[in-house]
Scaffold this motif. Structure first.
Motif, PDB file in Angstrom:
ATOM      1  N   ASN A 206       7.407   6.664   0.140  1.00 64.33           N
ATOM      2  CA  ASN A 206       7.148   6.988   1.235  1.00 64.33           C
ATOM      3  C   ASN A 206       5.657   6.903   1.853  1.00 64.33           C
ATOM      4  O   ASN A 206       4.881   7.452   1.191  1.00 64.33           O
ATOM      5  CB  ASN A 206       7.905   8.312   1.820  1.00 64.33           C
ATOM      6  N   GLU A 207       5.447   6.567   3.032  1.00 59.56           N
ATOM      7  CA  GLU A 207       4.037   6.674   3.580  1.00 59.56           C
ATOM      8  C   GLU A 207       3.904   8.090   3.840  1.00 59.56           C
ATOM      9  O   GLU A 207       4.505   8.847   4.211  1.00 59.56           O
ATOM     10  CB  GLU A 207       4.173   6.110   5.095  1.00 59.56           C
TER      11      GLU A 207
ATOM     12  N   LYS B  45       1.466  10.801   5.545  1.00 61.15           N
ATOM     13  CA  LYS B  45       0.843  11.282   6.828  1.00 61.15           C
ATOM     14  C   LYS B  45      -0.393  12.014   6.756  1.00 61.15           C
ATOM     15  O   LYS B  45      -0.392  12.799   5.959  1.00 61.15           O
ATOM     16  CB  LYS B  45       1.834  11.872   7.512  1.00 61.15           C
TER      17      LYS B  45
ATOM     18  N   LYS C 237      -4.762  -4.589   0.550  1.00 63.51           N
ATOM     19  CA  LYS C 237      -4.238  -3.577   1.600  1.00 63.51           C
ATOM     20  C   LYS C 237      -5.278  -2.717   2.477  1.00 63.51           C
ATOM     21  O   LYS C 237      -5.372  -2.153   3.237  1.00 63.51           O
ATOM     22  CB  LYS C 237      -3.026  -2.869   1.158  1.00 63.51           C
TER      23      LYS C 237
ATOM     24  N   LYS D  73      -2.126   3.930   0.253  1.00 62.51           N
ATOM     25  CA  LYS D  73      -1.027   3.041   0.946  1.00 62.51           C
ATOM     26  C   LYS D  73      -0.300   2.539  -0.528  1.00 62.51           C
ATOM     27  O   LYS D  73       0.313   1.595  -0.516  1.00 62.51           O
ATOM     28  CB  LYS D  73      -1.709   1.834   1.626  1.00 62.51           C
TER      29      LYS D  73
ATOM     30  N   PHE E 107       2.744   3.229  -1.162  1.00 61.02           N
ATOM     31  CA  PHE E 107       4.188   3.156  -0.841  1.00 61.02           C
ATOM     32  C   PHE E 107       4.350   1.231  -0.399  1.00 61.02           C
ATOM     33  O   PHE E 107       5.226   1.221  -0.605  1.00 61.02           O
ATOM     34  CB  PHE E 107       4.471   3.769   0.592  1.00 61.02           C
ATOM     35  N   MET E 108       3.270   0.964  -0.362  1.00 65.07           N
ATOM     36  CA  MET E 108       3.084  -0.590  -0.151  1.00 65.07           C
ATOM     37  C   MET E 108       3.421  -1.527  -1.507  1.00 65.07           C
ATOM     38  O   MET E 108       3.453  -2.414  -1.542  1.00 65.07           O
ATOM     39  CB  MET E 108       1.970  -1.317   0.629  1.00 65.07           C
TER      40      MET E 108
END
Length: 178
Positions: A55-56, A58, A159, A170, A172-173
């Motif tokens: 998950n991203e 925050k 990215k 990043k 999660f990508m």
């Protein structure tokens, strides 16, 4: 082969290596001093207290000329300098011994890849029992350049290309789960 100051200056003049802003005094015999930018990012708490790689993540980003890094605290920061690397040059970040002796650990995950362009995100950790005041514009490390035997087949276009400011993970990508 690690680049000398003469080669770094030559590449800057030929515009095959780009570093801005750059003062002449930052060029050392075998490196370029990097300075701390004014953007800091900290991971925001999650409701369950767990960060996952799926998950991203925050972040809370703060723009300031002074940041107080508390004991045991981790923060992302950025270099003041913006870099554009040619496809046959790689680099790595080294922290300053003077800051390490204060308990400030400066890390950059992995190499700066050939073809990378952007500000470099730094991972800072305060291993001291006292808070450390971080100030924008201060030298925090050095970038050591190494010439490759030829251009990279696949220079970096990932990215984080073109990043500005303290850029969070990043992961999660990523497609791989292994």
């Amino acid at each position: 082969m690690i680049l000398s100051d003469k080669t770094i200056i030559k590449m800057l003049k030929e515009k095959t290596l780009f570093i801005e802003p750059l003062e002449e005094g930052q060029i050392q015999p075998a490196s370029v001093d990097i300075r701390l930018g004014n953007t800091f990012s900290v991971v925001e708490d999650t409701s369950d207290g767990i960060i996952t790689m799926q998950n991203e993540i925050k972040y809370k980003t703060i723009v300031t000329d002074k940041y107080i890094l508390l004991p045991g605290q981790f923060v992302l920061a950025t270099t003041l300098e913006y870099f554009a690397m040619p496809d046959d040059l790689t680099a790595f970040v080294e922290g300053r011994s003077s800051l390490g002796r204060m308990g400030l650990f400066i890390q950059n995950a992995g190499w700066v890849d050939p073809g990378f362009e952007g500000e470099i995100t730094l991972e800072l950790f305060n291993a001291n029992r006292c808070a450390i005041e971080l100030q924008s514009g201060r030298r925090v490390g050095q970038l050591v350049f190494a010439k490759m035997d030829e251009n990279a087949l696949n220079p970096y276009r990932g990215k984080y290309q073109g990043q500005k400011g303290a850029t969070g993970s990043k992961v999660f990508m990523d497609n791989d789960v292994s």
